[in-house]
Write a protein that holds these residues in place. Structure first.
Motif, short mmCIF file in Angstrom:
data_model
loop_
_atom_site.label_atom_id
_atom_site.label_comp_id
_atom_site.label_asym_id
_atom_site.label_seq_id
_atom_site.Cartn_x
_atom_site.Cartn_y
_atom_site.Cartn_z
N ASP A 157 8.51 2.50 7.62
CA ASP A 157 9.19 2.32 6.34
C ASP A 157 8.71 3.40 5.37
N LYS A 158 9.30 3.42 4.17
CA LYS A 158 9.04 4.50 3.22
C LYS A 158 7.57 4.60 2.84
N GLN A 162 4.98 7.72 3.64
CA GLN A 162 4.27 8.43 2.58
C GLN A 162 2.78 8.52 2.89
#
Length: 202
Positions: A157-158, A162
């Motif tokens: 996921d984001k 990151q």
């Protein structure tokens, strides 16, 4: 540059083309680093350092002798460093110095004993070997770093991506002397400053 995996550890330096036998034990360089980076390295300390470093006496060309010492010291610093002389860490912690030889004296001694079974009070250890082992106490191990560099972010996921990209950037391979932000330590300027101090400069 000396590669620990392939090269013999150096025991001489060249001053004006002449080889000189030198002291390689970590204690000399720990004392130097402890004083030099805390602005406690005086003319007297410089002379004392060179007297200990050159086993057969200090070469006649004092400036060249000091430069050779500083080059030998610098050869034991393997990790990239930023403009402040700090190892290349994550951007948000890049300016946090991981250890200090005066503050962490006992911690370092204990960590070497616990991690490597080395009693630092009883062994002679080459400066290059000592620095490598010291880095191993606070740096991620090889498997971890390679994992960061080669991490596959597919399916994350984001937030996970990151974090993964942050770690990958933190440990990507840079040219020696380059920090994570692209800054470089001006080694020549730092060395010139120490030489100026020996010559009576401010």
């Amino acid at each position: 540059m000396t590669y620990l995996l392939t090269d013999d550890l150096p025991s001489t330096v060249s001053v004006n083309g002449v080889p000189f036998e030198v002291e390689t034990d970590f204690r000399l360089f720990v004392a130097f680093e402890r004083d030099a980076f805390c602005e406690r390295w005086s003319d007297e300390k410089a002379l004392e350092t060179l007297l200990r470093f050159y086993r057969g006496g200090i070469p006649a060309d004092i400036q060249a002798a000091l430069e050779a010492f500083l080059d030998f010291y610098h050869g034991g610093l393997f990790e990239p460093v930023d403009v402040d002389g700090n190892p290349n860490y994550l951007k948000d912690s890049r300016h946090r110095i991981p250890y200090a030889f005066d503050t962490d004296d006992r911690r370092i001694y204990t960590a070497f004993w616990r991690q490597y079974g080395i009693d630092l009070s009883k062994v002679k250890l080459h400066w290059y070997s000592f620095r490598s082992l010291l880095s191993g106490l606070y740096e991620p191990d090889m498997e971890t770093v390679v994992g960061y560099r080669a991490i596959n972010t597919a399916g994350m996921d984001k937030k996970q991506k990151q974090e993964a990209n942050k770690l990958r950037r933190a440990y990507e391979l840079h040219r020696p002397g380059m920090g994570a932000g692209g800054e470089t330590l001006d080694w020549d300027k730092w060395r010139a400053d120490k030489i100026a101090k020996l010559n009576g400069g401010e």
